[in-house]
Design a protein around this motif. Structure first.
Motif, mmCIF file in Angstrom:
data_model
loop_
_atom_site.group_PDB
_atom_site.id
_atom_site.type_symbol
_atom_site.label_atom_id
_atom_site.label_comp_id
_atom_site.label_asym_id
_atom_site.label_seq_id
_atom_site.Cartn_x
_atom_site.Cartn_y
_atom_site.Cartn_z
ATOM 1 N N GLU A 175 72.071 82.636 -19.212
ATOM 2 C CA GLU A 175 72.155 81.530 -18.277
ATOM 3 C C GLU A 175 72.360 80.228 -19.019
ATOM 4 O O GLU A 175 72.217 80.158 -20.246
ATOM 5 C CB GLU A 175 70.902 81.445 -17.421
ATOM 6 C CG GLU A 175 69.643 81.046 -18.174
ATOM 7 C CD GLU A 175 68.436 81.030 -17.247
ATOM 8 O OE1 GLU A 175 67.862 82.125 -17.058
ATOM 9 O OE2 GLU A 175 68.093 79.951 -16.716
ATOM 10 N N THR A 176 72.662 79.153 -18.251
ATOM 11 C CA THR A 176 72.742 77.790 -18.758
ATOM 12 C C THR A 176 71.981 76.878 -17.804
ATOM 13 O O THR A 176 72.144 76.976 -16.587
ATOM 14 C CB THR A 176 74.206 77.318 -18.886
ATOM 15 O OG1 THR A 176 74.894 78.129 -19.840
ATOM 16 C CG2 THR A 176 74.264 75.866 -19.355
ATOM 17 N N LYS A 220 81.221 79.313 -11.102
ATOM 18 C CA LYS A 220 80.764 80.267 -12.103
ATOM 19 C C LYS A 220 81.327 81.656 -11.857
ATOM 20 O O LYS A 220 81.627 82.024 -10.725
ATOM 21 C CB LYS A 220 79.233 80.305 -12.120
ATOM 22 C CG LYS A 220 78.579 80.469 -10.763
ATOM 23 C CD LYS A 220 77.100 80.145 -10.836
ATOM 24 C CE LYS A 220 76.444 80.161 -9.465
ATOM 25 N NZ LYS A 220 75.024 79.772 -9.532
ATOM 26 N N ILE A 260 81.198 76.659 -20.339
ATOM 27 C CA ILE A 260 80.306 77.342 -21.274
ATOM 28 C C ILE A 260 80.361 78.833 -20.970
ATOM 29 O O ILE A 260 80.177 79.247 -19.824
ATOM 30 C CB ILE A 260 78.861 76.834 -21.150
ATOM 31 C CG1 ILE A 260 78.792 75.344 -21.490
ATOM 32 C CG2 ILE A 260 77.929 77.628 -22.073
ATOM 33 C CD1 ILE A 260 77.404 74.759 -21.390
ATOM 34 N N VAL A 301 78.220 82.129 -28.054
ATOM 35 C CA VAL A 301 78.307 81.120 -27.007
ATOM 36 C C VAL A 301 79.470 80.200 -27.351
ATOM 37 O O VAL A 301 79.603 79.756 -28.498
ATOM 38 C CB VAL A 301 77.007 80.294 -26.897
ATOM 39 C CG1 VAL A 301 77.183 79.153 -25.891
ATOM 40 C CG2 VAL A 301 75.831 81.177 -26.498
ATOM 41 N N GLU A 343 81.649 76.636 -26.057
ATOM 42 C CA GLU A 343 81.735 75.442 -25.216
ATOM 43 C C GLU A 343 83.127 74.834 -25.368
ATOM 44 O O GLU A 343 83.576 74.583 -26.493
ATOM 45 C CB GLU A 343 80.696 74.393 -25.624
ATOM 46 C CG GLU A 343 79.261 74.779 -25.345
ATOM 47 C CD GLU A 343 78.275 73.732 -25.832
ATOM 48 O OE1 GLU A 343 77.073 73.914 -25.600
ATOM 49 O OE2 GLU A 343 78.723 72.730 -26.454
ATOM 50 N N THR A 360 71.755 76.797 -23.305
ATOM 51 C CA THR A 360 72.314 78.107 -22.966
ATOM 52 C C THR A 360 71.452 79.188 -23.612
ATOM 53 O O THR A 360 71.118 79.104 -24.794
ATOM 54 C CB THR A 360 73.768 78.213 -23.444
ATOM 55 O OG1 THR A 360 74.554 77.217 -22.767
ATOM 56 C CG2 THR A 360 74.353 79.586 -23.141
ATOM 57 N N GLN A 401 79.610 83.064 -22.469
ATOM 58 C CA GLN A 401 78.939 83.967 -23.392
ATOM 59 C C GLN A 401 79.219 85.401 -22.966
ATOM 60 O O GLN A 401 79.771 85.644 -21.894
ATOM 61 C CB GLN A 401 77.438 83.699 -23.457
ATOM 62 C CG GLN A 401 76.730 83.744 -22.119
ATOM 63 C CD GLN A 401 75.225 83.627 -22.266
ATOM 64 O OE1 GLN A 401 74.600 84.472 -22.923
ATOM 65 N NE2 GLN A 401 74.636 82.605 -21.685
#
Length: 239
Positions: free
Chosen positions: A203-204, A27, A54, A93, A95, A177, A56
């Protein structure tokens, strides 16, 4: 002459049900603006993983960034699954996903974007997914929910926020997410587990649904200010 008969007992093999699991996570999070690219290194341990990124951006309700590319050292082709932005300049967001035929060893994944805000993202592998059709085909997914929040009078400034998502299959790898409006990360998301959390931003979290369980999943995010919940699901091995 007597004929002897012999019975041979063979043990019955019972095939274990294939399962899904998180297989490596990397991350990136930064509160610094003015950069336009960042990299992480992801290591996995299994072949035929679905690899997901993912991302954002924004921390106070808006962001006008757009991701321009995702590349990695293994030369995989990345496919856009989702680009969700609830309103112009709203919190987006993204993906992206690919399939890795072999395990990754410190694979450098680089995300590049345009805009003034810093982007934070998480890259991870999912073992045991349906690599031919990775994403749950339900028309209800991806799904965004405005959090339903209530105050808990037993604690000052404490809120309980939930969102419920329907039509996910058994052994789906469910992802939620949550962009956050300049506040701390979600508190008490169990039974979901955290993939990444960047205080003040978002967060996810993930949950693997069980066979025979409900196809309705509730996500809880407490004691913070979630902007929305965005859910998606990766297909399990039997789907």
């Amino acid at each position: 002459m007597a004929i002897m008969s012999m019975l041979i007992f063979l043990p019955q093999a019972s095939a274990a049900s294939p399962t899904m699991a998180l297989d490596g996570v990397a991350k990136f999070g930064c509160s610094c603006d003015g950069i336009a690219s960042a990299s992480v290194m992801l290591t996995t341990t299994h072949s035929n993983d679905v690899i997901v990124v993912i991302a954002q951006c924004g921390s106070a309700g808006w962001c006008d960034d757009n991701i321009s590319s995702i590349v990695d050292g293994g030369g995989h082709v990345w496919t856009l699954r989702l680009n969700y932005r609830p309103y112009p300049n709203g919190r987006p967001v993204w993906e992206y996903f690919t399939v890795a035929d072999t395990p990754l060893s410190l694979d450098v994944i680089t995300v590049t974007w345009s805009g003034a805000e810093a982007v934070w993202f998480v890259a991870f592998g999912v073992e045991g997914a349906n690599v031919r059709h990775p994403w749950d085909s339900s028309q209800s997914l991806p799904a965004a929910r405005v959090p339903s929040c209530i105050s808990n009078n037993s604690a000052a400034n404490y809120t309980m926020c939930t969102g419920t998502f329907s039509v996910v299959g058994a052994q789906d790898f469910v992802l939620v997410t949550t962009p956050i409006n300049d506040d701390q990360a979600c508190q008490f998301t169990s039974p979901f587990q955290n993939l990444n959390a960047f205080d003040g931003a978002g967060e996810t979290d993930f949950l693997i649904t069980r066979i025979g369980g409900s196809n309705s999943v509730a996500f809880t995010c407490n004691n913070t200010d979630p902007v929305f919940f965005l859910a998606d699901a990766i297909h399990g091995p039997g789907s």
